[in-house]
Scaffold this motif. Structure first.
Motif, PDB file in Angstrom:
ATOM      1  N   THR A 232      19.429   2.314  19.821  1.00 46.07           N
ATOM      2  CA  THR A 232      18.715   2.445  17.987  1.00 46.07           C
ATOM      3  C   THR A 232      16.990   3.398  18.201  1.00 46.07           C
ATOM      4  OG1 THR A 232      17.940   1.687  16.029  1.00 46.07           O
ATOM      5  CG2 THR A 232      17.725  -0.621  17.308  1.00 46.07           C
ATOM      6  N   ASP A 233      16.553   3.740  17.395  1.00 41.43           N
ATOM      7  CA  ASP A 233      15.145   4.371  16.735  1.00 41.43           C
ATOM      8  C   ASP A 233      14.914   3.848  15.493  1.00 41.43           C
ATOM      9  OD1 ASP A 233      16.824   5.773  14.638  1.00 41.43           O
ATOM     10  OD2 ASP A 233      15.987   7.689  15.095  1.00 41.43           O
ATOM     11  N   GLU A 234      15.330   2.357  15.371  1.00 46.00           N
ATOM     12  CA  GLU A 234      14.599   1.971  13.963  1.00 46.00           C
ATOM     13  C   GLU A 234      13.099   1.313  14.266  1.00 46.00           C
ATOM     14  OE1 GLU A 234      16.903  -1.728  13.342  1.00 46.00           O
ATOM     15  OE2 GLU A 234      18.755  -1.465  14.387  1.00 46.00           O
ATOM     16  N   LEU A 340      24.819   3.493  18.998  1.00 41.32           N
ATOM     17  CA  LEU A 340      24.290   4.453  18.276  1.00 41.32           C
ATOM     18  C   LEU A 340      23.384   5.590  19.730  1.00 41.32           C
ATOM     19  CD1 LEU A 340      21.584   3.440  15.690  1.00 41.32           C
ATOM     20  CD2 LEU A 340      23.893   3.397  15.691  1.00 41.32           C
ATOM     21  N   GLY A 341      23.515   7.095  19.373  1.00 34.79           N
ATOM     22  CA  GLY A 341      23.051   8.059  20.589  1.00 34.79           C
ATOM     23  C   GLY A 341      21.645   8.319  20.181  1.00 34.79           C
ATOM     24  N   PRO A 342      20.681   8.827  20.479  1.00 30.49           N
ATOM     25  CA  PRO A 342      19.283   9.427  20.525  1.00 30.49           C
ATOM     26  C   PRO A 342      19.433  10.261  19.283  1.00 30.49           C
ATOM     27  CG  PRO A 342      20.249   9.506  22.762  1.00 30.49           C
ATOM     28  CD  PRO A 342      20.904   9.906  22.122  1.00 30.49           C
ATOM     29  N   THR A 343      20.113  10.575  18.468  1.00 28.20           N
ATOM     30  CA  THR A 343      19.753  11.434  17.823  1.00 28.20           C
ATOM     31  C   THR A 343      20.901  10.699  16.139  1.00 28.20           C
ATOM     32  OG1 THR A 343      21.253  13.280  17.628  1.00 28.20           O
ATOM     33  CG2 THR A 343      19.415  13.211  18.329  1.00 28.20           C
ATOM     34  N   ALA A 344      21.939   9.701  16.146  1.00 27.39           N
ATOM     35  CA  ALA A 344      22.166   8.556  15.365  1.00 27.39           C
ATOM     36  C   ALA A 344      21.475   8.558  13.959  1.00 27.39           C
ATOM     37  CB  ALA A 344      23.212   8.329  16.400  1.00 27.39           C
TER      38      ALA A 344
END
Length: 371
Positions: A232-234, A340-344
């Motif tokens: 995630t990128d949260e 998730l992937g990097p841009t999800a």
């Protein structure tokens, strides 16, 4: 965070896929696999595990993508269950009510005498999210503390304090507002009423009867290998969130399992396998209709969102996005968990479009009525 996206409120994957079972894949199963791959590419998911059943018959169980990145995902990988754990508490509650150990409509003050409004809140209200307790997950203080240290082990008292730091939303039993806080309180009440850990109660009344040997309630970040890794990128950086501590969602999602075990649970839940006919009818009935935004066709009761003929669950936490659908008319079960992937988009449950597309394929005349 664990989310409840209910209809009335509101970089691409690789092509590697493994499937359980033997023999040649049916055309229907192949179409499901194609849906998964297409949606994974569209949504930029790194991996997905999925299962589809009609009654007890397996249509397809498979895995796609890489987890950890670069390693082919497999169907036996453990994952964070999230929200499908919640109706397990309700199932246990019905059993405890039947034995007299904990009555559905008795005030919780006997077990939590110091909890605000305990003399007016009942286990039924907690299971139905009609207690009026504020949801600690939406509290800015919780969000800050969680973001600063997602590895922290949370106690029930810490979560109680956050839940009660804000005023109640309404008088107990007079309206509806989904709150993770309700499950924390319910789990603690059940433990005190029985003298047993919640994990033991769930194992006794749910996991063991269903043969769900790969499913466990956890109170640490432990997760058994092989692992479906969550990304995630949260926190504004793309990271592996697999070992974020699930006690942040104590009693509402701190459980590890596999996609096939989750599918087994969803089928049992939809059929009422673990309850008497009377208990099952009461648990599934529109008992909350008329409260807040709930209607006889779209309502939440005992941990389960209902949308017409469909049961619906959508866990989302730490890079894990999931969805479970069960059609009560055809006994069709769809379970999907993705990472998730990097841009999800980490702000939505990316498994829902996959599960909805599969459900629409299988029940085209009555697809789940999503927004």
């Amino acid at each position: 965070m664990l989310a409840l996206t209910f209809a009335i409120y509101a970089c691409g994957s690789d092509r590697s896929t493994s499937s359980q079972g033997s023999g040649t894949q049916s055309p229907e199963a192949a179409r499901i696999v194609d849906i998964v791959h297409a949606k994974m590419a569209e949504l930029d998911l790194s991996a997905a595990v999925f299962g589809v059943w009609r009654g007890k018959e397996e249509v397809v169980v498979g895995a796609a993508g890489g987890s950890p990145l670069g390693v082919p995902a497999s169907t036996d990988m453990r994952l964070r269950v999230g929200q499908p754990m919640e109706p397990m508490l309700s199932t246990v509650l019905w059993h405890l009510d039947g034995t007299g150990a904990l009555r559905l409509d008795a005030p919780i003050s006997r077990w939590l005498p110091d909890f605000p409004r305990a003399d007016r809140i009942t286990p039924r209200m907690l299971a139905n999210s009609t207690s009026g307790i504020s949801d600690y997950v939406t509290d800015p203080e919780f969000l800050k503390r969680f973001g600063d240290n997602p590895f922290h082990t949370w106690t029930a008292q810490e979560l109680f304090d956050l839940a009660n730091a804000r005023p109640p939303l309404f008088d107990p039993g007079t309206s509806f507002a989904y709150a993770h806080s309700d499950l924390v309180v319910l789990g603690e009440v059940m433990q005190r009423a029985t003298g047993k850990p919640l994990g033991d109660l769930i194992a006794q009344y749910v996991l063991n009867p269903l043969g769900m040997s790969r499913t466990h309630v956890v109170l640490t970040a432990q997760i058994e290998a092989p692992i479906l890794h969550g990304y995630t990128d949260e926190r504004k950086i793309f990271e592996d969130a697999t070992f974020w501590n699930p006690t942040a969602f104590l009693h509402s999602g701190n459980m590890n399992s596999t996609v096939t075990d989750v599918g087994r649970w969803v089928r049992a839940l939809g059929k009422g396998e673990l309850l008497s006919d009377k208990q099952f009818q009461q648990m599934m009935g529109p008992s909350t209709a008329g409260l807040g935004p709930l209607t006889a066709q779209k309502y939440f009761a005992f941990g389960v969102p209902h949308m017409g003929d469909w049961l619906f669950m959508n866990p989302s936490y730490g890079g894990y996005n999931g969805v479970a659908f069960y059609d009560s008319k055809t006994s069709t079960t769809v379970v999907v968990y993705g990472t998730l992937g990097p841009t999800a988009d980490a702000d939505k449950d990316n498994a829902i479009p996959i599960g909805a597309a599969i459900a629409t394929l299988l029940v085209p005349d009555r697809p789940p009525p999503l927004p």
